[in-house]
Write a protein that holds these residues in place. Structure first.
Motif, PDB file in Angstrom:
ATOM      1  N   LEU A  92      55.733-105.923 -12.650  1.00 14.46           N
ATOM      2  CA  LEU A  92      54.450-105.250 -12.436  1.00 14.46           C
ATOM      3  C   LEU A  92      54.360-103.887 -13.113  1.00 14.46           C
ATOM      4  CD1 LEU A  92      53.804-106.023  -8.660  1.00 14.46           C
ATOM      5  CD2 LEU A  92      52.808-107.158 -10.649  1.00 14.46           C
ATOM      6  N   ARG A  93      55.480-103.198 -13.247  1.00 17.02           N
ATOM      7  CA  ARG A  93      55.469-101.821 -13.766  1.00 17.02           C
ATOM      8  C   ARG A  93      54.778-101.659 -15.127  1.00 17.02           C
ATOM      9  NH1 ARG A  93      59.695 -97.788 -12.325  1.00 17.02           N
ATOM     10  NH2 ARG A  93      60.367 -99.625 -11.236  1.00 17.02           N
ATOM     11  N   PRO A  94      55.024-102.516 -16.123  1.00 11.50           N
ATOM     12  CA  PRO A  94      54.393-102.300 -17.433  1.00 11.50           C
ATOM     13  C   PRO A  94      52.870-102.354 -17.421  1.00 11.50           C
ATOM     14  CG  PRO A  94      56.178-103.884 -17.623  1.00 11.50           C
ATOM     15  CD  PRO A  94      55.962-103.638 -16.161  1.00 11.50           C
ATOM     16  N   LEU A 104      45.532-109.428  -8.786  1.00 11.81           N
ATOM     17  CA  LEU A 104      46.839-109.771  -8.245  1.00 11.81           C
ATOM     18  C   LEU A 104      46.735-110.150  -6.774  1.00 11.81           C
ATOM     19  CD1 LEU A 104      48.950-106.925  -9.880  1.00 11.81           C
ATOM     20  CD2 LEU A 104      48.947-109.331 -10.534  1.00 11.81           C
ATOM     21  N   VAL A 105      45.999-109.371  -6.021  1.00  8.70           N
ATOM     22  CA  VAL A 105      45.856-109.638  -4.587  1.00  8.70           C
ATOM     23  C   VAL A 105      45.037-110.907  -4.358  1.00  8.70           C
ATOM     24  CG1 VAL A 105      44.924-108.760  -2.412  1.00  8.70           C
ATOM     25  CG2 VAL A 105      46.190-107.230  -3.935  1.00  8.70           C
ATOM     26  N   GLU A 106      43.939-111.059  -5.094  1.00 11.91           N
ATOM     27  CA  GLU A 106      43.130-112.267  -4.929  1.00 11.91           C
ATOM     28  C   GLU A 106      43.926-113.512  -5.290  1.00 11.91           C
ATOM     29  OE1 GLU A 106      38.976-114.406  -6.401  1.00 11.91           O
ATOM     30  OE2 GLU A 106      39.489-112.431  -7.213  1.00 11.91           O
ATOM     31  N   LEU A 107      44.669-113.445  -6.370  1.00 12.15           N
ATOM     32  CA  LEU A 107      45.497-114.581  -6.777  1.00 12.15           C
ATOM     33  C   LEU A 107      46.513-114.918  -5.688  1.00 12.15           C
ATOM     34  CD1 LEU A 107      46.643-116.684  -8.729  1.00 12.15           C
ATOM     35  CD2 LEU A 107      47.890-114.841  -9.853  1.00 12.15           C
ATOM     36  N   SER A 108      47.168-113.907  -5.145  1.00 14.03           N
ATOM     37  CA  SER A 108      48.178-114.157  -4.111  1.00 14.03           C
ATOM     38  C   SER A 108      47.551-114.814  -2.881  1.00 14.03           C
ATOM     39  CB  SER A 108      48.907-112.866  -3.736  1.00 14.03           C
ATOM     40  OG  SER A 108      48.041-111.953  -3.101  1.00 14.03           O
ATOM     41  N   GLU A 122      54.188-115.890   3.753  1.00 20.69           N
ATOM     42  CA  GLU A 122      53.231-115.708   2.667  1.00 20.69           C
ATOM     43  C   GLU A 122      52.337-114.496   2.945  1.00 20.69           C
ATOM     44  OE1 GLU A 122      52.614-120.222   0.941  1.00 20.69           O
ATOM     45  OE2 GLU A 122      51.500-119.659   2.752  1.00 20.69           O
ATOM     46  N   VAL A 123      51.963-114.320   4.191  1.00 22.98           N
ATOM     47  CA  VAL A 123      51.169-113.145   4.571  1.00 22.98           C
ATOM     48  C   VAL A 123      51.970-111.870   4.300  1.00 22.98           C
ATOM     49  CG1 VAL A 123      50.050-111.934   6.489  1.00 22.98           C
ATOM     50  CG2 VAL A 123      49.802-114.425   6.265  1.00 22.98           C
ATOM     51  N   GLN A 124      53.251-111.882   4.625  1.00 23.27           N
ATOM     52  CA  GLN A 124      54.109-110.721   4.341  1.00 23.27           C
ATOM     53  C   GLN A 124      54.209-110.459   2.843  1.00 23.27           C
ATOM     54  OE1 GLN A 124      57.773-111.743   6.343  1.00 23.27           O
ATOM     55  NE2 GLN A 124      57.236-110.463   8.109  1.00 23.27           N
ATOM     56  N   ALA A 125      54.309-111.520   2.050  1.00 20.98           N
ATOM     57  CA  ALA A 125      54.384-111.366   0.595  1.00 20.98           C
ATOM     58  C   ALA A 125      53.099-110.735   0.055  1.00 20.98           C
ATOM     59  CB  ALA A 125      54.643-112.718  -0.067  1.00 20.98           C
ATOM     60  N   LEU A 128      53.185-107.080   0.890  1.00 21.15           N
ATOM     61  CA  LEU A 128      54.108-106.399  -0.021  1.00 21.15           C
ATOM     62  C   LEU A 128      53.450-106.180  -1.380  1.00 21.15           C
ATOM     63  CD1 LEU A 128      56.903-105.328  -0.845  1.00 21.15           C
ATOM     64  CD2 LEU A 128      57.522-107.694  -1.409  1.00 21.15           C
ATOM     65  N   LEU A 129      52.773-107.180  -1.864  1.00 19.40           N
ATOM     66  CA  LEU A 129      52.092-107.059  -3.154  1.00 19.40           C
ATOM     67  C   LEU A 129      51.007-105.982  -3.113  1.00 19.40           C
ATOM     68  CD1 LEU A 129      51.983-108.186  -5.999  1.00 19.40           C
ATOM     69  CD2 LEU A 129      50.317-109.837  -5.190  1.00 19.40           C
ATOM     70  N   ARG A 130      50.241-105.942  -2.029  1.00 20.93           N
ATOM     71  CA  ARG A 130      49.225-104.894  -1.884  1.00 20.93           C
ATOM     72  C   ARG A 130      49.875-103.516  -1.912  1.00 20.93           C
ATOM     73  NH1 ARG A 130      45.980-107.950   2.739  1.00 20.93           N
ATOM     74  NH2 ARG A 130      44.437-108.988   1.427  1.00 20.93           N
ATOM     75  N   LEU A 131      50.966-103.371  -1.199  1.00 24.97           N
ATOM     76  CA  LEU A 131      51.668-102.093  -1.166  1.00 24.97           C
ATOM     77  C   LEU A 131      52.189-101.708  -2.549  1.00 24.97           C
ATOM     78  CD1 LEU A 131      52.821 -99.781   0.568  1.00 24.97           C
ATOM     79  CD2 LEU A 131      54.853-101.192   0.902  1.00 24.97           C
ATOM     80  N   LEU A 132      52.772-102.653  -3.240  1.00 26.36           N
ATOM     81  CA  LEU A 132      53.300-102.382  -4.575  1.00 26.36           C
ATOM     82  C   LEU A 132      52.200-101.996  -5.560  1.00 26.36           C
ATOM     83  CD1 LEU A 132      55.995-105.163  -4.992  1.00 26.36           C
ATOM     84  CD2 LEU A 132      56.377-102.703  -4.777  1.00 26.36           C
TER      85      LEU A 132
END
Length: 157
Positions: A92-94, A104-108, A122-125, A128-132
């Protein structure tokens, strides 16, 4: 699995993509793969949802489906390793400066719902993605004058 594969957080073909387009595609794929592996069973419908989402929104038009599927498989495999968080962060960094967070969030979320069974992992993932996406370091903005000054200093040395 070879040591070379594990020496880099993401496989060589993905860690050094040749374009921003490929980096963005890898970021989208990692978002879907993270959710897909969270419940410890990657369903073909989850994998297909990642590709469909990317195609429907025209987010990686220069990358064919075979390449996206290969990325998904490679990243999903890497996400099963103990250093999975590093894999996600480094992928994700680049693209932290691109406006991909909403995608990203909608896809997840779509991947989580694809198999019609949203697992708590999956909810936790997704969380985590939202936080990242909120906390990844952004690339520093460099003023054009600062670049010229640095070049002059380097030339004088």
């Amino acid at each position: 699995m070879s040591d070379a594969k594990h020496s880099n957080p993401v496989e060589i073909e993905i860690a050094e993509p040749s374009s921003l387009n490929e980096q963005a595609a890898a970021a989208l794929v990692i978002a879907g793969a993270l959710v897909a592996v969270a419940d410890r069973r990657v369903s073909p419908v989850e994998r297909d949802e990642v590709i469909r989402f990317i195609r429907d929104r025209g987010l990686a038009p220069h990358i064919d489906d075979e390449r996206l599927l290969a990325m998904f498989d490679a990243l999903a495999e890497r996400l099963e390793e103990p250093d999975f968080a590093n894999v996600v962060i480094e992928t994700l960094r680049p693209v932290a400066d691109l406006s991909l967070s909403a995608h990203l969030v909608e896809l997840s979320e779509r991947v989580a719902a694809a198999d019609e069974d949203v697992d708590p992992h999956e909810v936790q993932a997704i969380k985590l993605l939202r936080l990242l996406t909120l906390t990844l370091p952004r690339a520093k903005q460099v003023a054009p004058g600062a670049v010229r000054a640095d070049r002059r200093t380097a030339a004088e040395e």
